[in-house]
Design an enzyme around this catalytic site. Sequence first.
Site, mmCIF file in Angstrom:
data_model
loop_
_atom_site.group_PDB
_atom_site.id
_atom_site.type_symbol
_atom_site.label_atom_id
_atom_site.label_comp_id
_atom_site.label_asym_id
_atom_site.label_seq_id
_atom_site.Cartn_x
_atom_site.Cartn_y
_atom_site.Cartn_z
ATOM 1 N N CYS A 127 5.067 9.259 40.953
ATOM 2 C CA CYS A 127 5.826 9.337 42.196
ATOM 3 C C CYS A 127 5.746 8.008 42.952
ATOM 4 O O CYS A 127 4.658 7.439 43.043
ATOM 5 C CB CYS A 127 5.246 10.468 43.037
ATOM 6 N N PRO A 128 6.846 7.490 43.404
ATOM 7 C CA PRO A 128 8.184 8.063 43.487
ATOM 8 C C PRO A 128 9.123 7.607 42.371
ATOM 9 O O PRO A 128 10.315 7.877 42.429
ATOM 10 C CB PRO A 128 8.688 7.551 44.837
#
Length: 77
Positions: A15-16
């Site tokens: 993430c992200p």
Amino acid sequence: MPDDIDVYDLRGLNCPLPVLKARKRLAGLPRGALLWVETTDPLAVLDIPAFCNEAGHLLIETTALDGAHRFLIERGG
């Protein structure tokens, strides 16, 4: 469902990055196109559905794999 749907391999990214890369890849596809997104990021089970909802894409299927997840996304408008 077509058998020749591209698989976007985002395994190993956290993430992200899976959402950012999926967003960019989907932006280059025509409306209604299908794309499998495969990721090992554990947060993707939350992030990918939220991204699809925000962006107007349709999350058709979510599949758990050994240590990964696969998401079938239809590009929306």
